[in-house]
Write an enzyme that holds these catalytic residues in place. Structure first.
Site, PDB file in Angstrom:
ATOM      1  N   SER A  17       0.840  -1.201   0.000  1.00  0.00           N
ATOM      2  CA  SER A  17       0.000   0.000   0.000  1.00  0.00           C
ATOM      3  C   SER A  17       0.873   1.248   0.000  1.00  0.00           C
ATOM      4  O   SER A  17       1.613   1.504   0.958  1.00  0.00           O
ATOM      5  CB  SER A  17      -0.900   0.017   1.231  1.00  0.00           C
ATOM      6  OG  SER A  17      -1.578   1.252   1.332  1.00  0.00           O
ATOM      7  N   MET A  56     -11.882  -4.788   5.957  1.00  0.00           N
ATOM      8  CA  MET A  56     -11.013  -3.866   6.692  1.00  0.00           C
ATOM      9  C   MET A  56     -10.714  -4.455   8.063  1.00  0.00           C
ATOM     10  O   MET A  56     -11.620  -4.781   8.831  1.00  0.00           O
ATOM     11  CB  MET A  56     -11.690  -2.502   6.851  1.00  0.00           C
ATOM     12  CG  MET A  56     -11.879  -1.728   5.562  1.00  0.00           C
ATOM     13  SD  MET A  56     -10.336  -1.328   4.705  1.00  0.00           S
ATOM     14  CE  MET A  56      -9.445  -0.393   5.974  1.00  0.00           C
ATOM     15  N   PHE A  72      -6.536   5.745   8.233  1.00  0.00           N
ATOM     16  CA  PHE A  72      -5.184   6.039   8.709  1.00  0.00           C
ATOM     17  C   PHE A  72      -4.317   4.794   8.621  1.00  0.00           C
ATOM     18  O   PHE A  72      -4.778   3.684   8.923  1.00  0.00           O
ATOM     19  CB  PHE A  72      -5.195   6.531  10.162  1.00  0.00           C
ATOM     20  CG  PHE A  72      -5.999   7.776  10.379  1.00  0.00           C
ATOM     21  CD1 PHE A  72      -5.460   9.031  10.111  1.00  0.00           C
ATOM     22  CD2 PHE A  72      -7.306   7.693  10.824  1.00  0.00           C
ATOM     23  CE1 PHE A  72      -6.205  10.180  10.298  1.00  0.00           C
ATOM     24  CE2 PHE A  72      -8.059   8.843  11.020  1.00  0.00           C
ATOM     25  CZ  PHE A  72      -7.513  10.089  10.751  1.00  0.00           C
ATOM     26  N   GLY A  73      -3.063   4.958   8.242  1.00  0.00           N
ATOM     27  CA  GLY A  73      -2.118   3.859   8.215  1.00  0.00           C
ATOM     28  C   GLY A  73      -1.527   3.615   9.587  1.00  0.00           C
ATOM     29  O   GLY A  73      -1.658   4.426  10.502  1.00  0.00           O
ATOM     30  N   MET A 107      -8.711   8.685  -0.664  1.00  0.00           N
ATOM     31  CA  MET A 107      -9.528   9.155   0.459  1.00  0.00           C
ATOM     32  C   MET A 107     -10.019  10.572   0.194  1.00  0.00           C
ATOM     33  O   MET A 107      -9.258  11.415  -0.291  1.00  0.00           O
ATOM     34  CB  MET A 107      -8.712   9.139   1.755  1.00  0.00           C
ATOM     35  CG  MET A 107      -8.091   7.809   2.105  1.00  0.00           C
ATOM     36  SD  MET A 107      -7.169   7.945   3.650  1.00  0.00           S
ATOM     37  CE  MET A 107      -6.386   6.343   3.727  1.00  0.00           C
ATOM     38  N   HIS A 153      -8.437   1.375  -4.035  1.00  0.00           N
ATOM     39  CA  HIS A 153      -9.398   1.272  -2.936  1.00  0.00           C
ATOM     40  C   HIS A 153      -9.997   2.658  -2.691  1.00  0.00           C
ATOM     41  O   HIS A 153      -9.328   3.556  -2.177  1.00  0.00           O
ATOM     42  CB  HIS A 153      -8.655   0.758  -1.694  1.00  0.00           C
ATOM     43  CG  HIS A 153      -9.501   0.653  -0.477  1.00  0.00           C
ATOM     44  ND1 HIS A 153      -8.951   0.458   0.773  1.00  0.00           N
ATOM     45  CD2 HIS A 153     -10.840   0.712  -0.287  1.00  0.00           C
ATOM     46  CE1 HIS A 153      -9.911   0.396   1.671  1.00  0.00           C
ATOM     47  NE2 HIS A 153     -11.069   0.552   1.053  1.00  0.00           N
ATOM     48  N   ASP A 171      -7.105  -5.608   4.765  1.00  0.00           N
ATOM     49  CA  ASP A 171      -6.384  -4.332   4.733  1.00  0.00           C
ATOM     50  C   ASP A 171      -6.357  -3.727   6.120  1.00  0.00           C
ATOM     51  O   ASP A 171      -7.398  -3.380   6.676  1.00  0.00           O
ATOM     52  CB  ASP A 171      -7.094  -3.385   3.756  1.00  0.00           C
ATOM     53  CG  ASP A 171      -6.398  -2.039   3.618  1.00  0.00           C
ATOM     54  OD1 ASP A 171      -5.336  -1.838   4.241  1.00  0.00           O
ATOM     55  OD2 ASP A 171      -6.920  -1.176   2.876  1.00  0.00           O
ATOM     56  N   GLY A 172      -5.145  -3.616   6.667  1.00  0.00           N
ATOM     57  CA  GLY A 172      -4.982  -2.936   7.944  1.00  0.00           C
ATOM     58  C   GLY A 172      -4.199  -3.758   8.959  1.00  0.00           C
ATOM     59  O   GLY A 172      -4.632  -4.852   9.353  1.00  0.00           O
ATOM     60  N   GLY A 173      -3.037  -3.269   9.335  1.00  0.00           N
ATOM     61  CA  GLY A 173      -2.254  -3.924  10.374  1.00  0.00           C
ATOM     62  C   GLY A 173      -1.599  -5.220   9.949  1.00  0.00           C
ATOM     63  O   GLY A 173      -1.215  -6.040  10.788  1.00  0.00           O
ATOM     64  N   HIS A 198      -1.533  -1.498  -4.036  1.00  0.00           N
ATOM     65  CA  HIS A 198      -2.747  -1.002  -3.403  1.00  0.00           C
ATOM     66  C   HIS A 198      -2.690   0.519  -3.282  1.00  0.00           C
ATOM     67  O   HIS A 198      -1.735   1.068  -2.729  1.00  0.00           O
ATOM     68  CB  HIS A 198      -2.903  -1.627  -2.013  1.00  0.00           C
ATOM     69  CG  HIS A 198      -4.242  -1.415  -1.393  1.00  0.00           C
ATOM     70  ND1 HIS A 198      -5.343  -2.179  -1.731  1.00  0.00           N
ATOM     71  CD2 HIS A 198      -4.652  -0.529  -0.462  1.00  0.00           C
ATOM     72  CE1 HIS A 198      -6.392  -1.770  -1.022  1.00  0.00           C
ATOM     73  NE2 HIS A 198      -5.991  -0.774  -0.248  1.00  0.00           N
ATOM     74  N   MET A 233     -11.958   4.973  -0.728  1.00  0.00           N
ATOM     75  CA  MET A 233     -12.580   5.342   0.549  1.00  0.00           C
ATOM     76  C   MET A 233     -13.218   6.715   0.370  1.00  0.00           C
ATOM     77  O   MET A 233     -12.761   7.724   0.905  1.00  0.00           O
ATOM     78  CB  MET A 233     -11.534   5.321   1.659  1.00  0.00           C
ATOM     79  CG  MET A 233     -11.086   3.917   2.012  1.00  0.00           C
ATOM     80  SD  MET A 233      -9.956   3.849   3.412  1.00  0.00           S
ATOM     81  CE  MET A 233      -8.407   3.692   2.543  1.00  0.00           C
ATOM     82  N   GLY A 293       1.099  -2.018   4.302  1.00  0.00           N
ATOM     83  CA  GLY A 293       1.656  -0.679   4.190  1.00  0.00           C
ATOM     84  C   GLY A 293       2.970  -0.542   4.925  1.00  0.00           C
ATOM     85  O   GLY A 293       4.052  -0.691   4.350  1.00  0.00           O
ATOM     86  N   SER A 294       2.885  -0.284   6.226  1.00  0.00           N
ATOM     87  CA  SER A 294       4.102  -0.087   7.020  1.00  0.00           C
ATOM     88  C   SER A 294       4.916  -1.371   7.139  1.00  0.00           C
ATOM     89  O   SER A 294       6.114  -1.326   7.427  1.00  0.00           O
ATOM     90  CB  SER A 294       3.752   0.443   8.419  1.00  0.00           C
ATOM     91  OG  SER A 294       2.823  -0.420   9.069  1.00  0.00           O
ATOM     92  N   ASP A 317      -4.827   3.766  -2.010  1.00  0.00           N
ATOM     93  CA  ASP A 317      -5.951   4.270  -1.222  1.00  0.00           C
ATOM     94  C   ASP A 317      -6.313   5.691  -1.645  1.00  0.00           C
ATOM     95  O   ASP A 317      -5.500   6.610  -1.516  1.00  0.00           O
ATOM     96  CB  ASP A 317      -5.601   4.274   0.270  1.00  0.00           C
ATOM     97  CG  ASP A 317      -5.533   2.873   0.848  1.00  0.00           C
ATOM     98  OD1 ASP A 317      -6.485   2.103   0.629  1.00  0.00           O
ATOM     99  OD2 ASP A 317      -4.541   2.555   1.524  1.00  0.00           O
TER     100      ASP A 317
END
Length: 240
Positions: A7, A136, A142-143, A36, A65, A174-176, A32, A67, A196-197, A34
């Site tokens: 991401s 999600m 937020f990342g 927003m 994606h 998606d997320g974490g 990916h 949002m 992402g991170s 995002d």
């Protein structure tokens, strides 16, 4: 098939193009992106100009994606900018069915995303035409958030719904997603992993991070296949 989708929300925007090319070089199949709008989610990220700018740099599948509130207003332009998959939120569409049809009319694959508080019933009646379902695993916007393990039950339920549909539908999370959580996401039924991170950090290079994440995801997928094989053997022996 397991797919990693870095991401770019977590990438270094000062050399975004270089980061994108490094992802592809490392073997990532999807990118990916995002989008927003500051309405559906509190944050504002990037939109069509960024997608258009990085499209010539990569042959990866662009997984956009949205949002965005009322995303059907923008899907034509998003498609023109180079999106391959356009994912919209069930919560953001006035008429989800027609929005999915519109995406398909543009020659693009269509994904449906649901927030942590949204029940699986929100996608039940769209499995006949969806190409991907995105769960999600953090609250969107937020990342860098912590993976919500409570979503594993939802992922399992949607994976079962997909099996019952008889269709080849990707299940994305998606997320974490990072080395500590990627295996539980795969064991729950996800096969597309937005990271992402976990990819864009200073602990290691982009290539090294993608290699680590991919190896962990494939290990988990292999364990699932092995368990399924053992279960089939046991069933066959019982039926003899």
């Amino acid at each position: 098939m397991i797919k990693l989708a870095p991401s770019i929300l977590s990438a270094d925007f000062s050399h975004l193009g270089q980061d994108v090319m490094e992802c592809e070089k490392a073997g990532a199949e999807l990118l990916h992106i995002d989008v927003m709008d500051g309405m559906f989610v509190p944050s504002i990220s990037f939109g069509m100009p960024v997608i258009r700018a990085i499209r010539p740099l990569s042959s990866m599948t662009f997984d956009v994606h949205m949002m965005v509130q009322d995303p059907e207003r923008y899907v034509e332009e998003i498609a023109r900018c180079g999106a391959d998959i356009i994912t919209v939120h069930a919560e953001a569409c006035r008429h989800l069915d027609s929005c999915i049809q519109k995406i398909h009319s543009l020659g693009r694959k269509a994904g449906i995303a649901i927030d942590p508080a949204t029940p699986v019933s929100a996608v039940k009646y769209e499995l006949y035409q969806a190409d991907m379902i995105l769960v999600m695993t953090v609250n969107p916007g937020f990342g860098g958030q912590k993976y919500l393990s409570e979503m594993n039950t939802k992922i399992l339920k949607i994976r079962e719904m997909i099996r019952e549909s008889g269709r080849d539908i990707d299940l994305e999370v998606d997320g974490g997603i990072n080395p500590a959580t990627v295996e539980e996401a795969v064991h729950s039924g996800a096969n597309v992993l937005v990271c992402g991170s976990g990819v864009f950090n200073k602990k290691a290079s982009i290539g090294e991070n993608i290699e680590i994440m991919t190896a962990l995801a494939r290990k988990a997928a292999g364990e699932i296949a092995e368990n399924d094989g053992n279960a089939n053997v046991c069933e066959n022996e019982e039926n003899r």
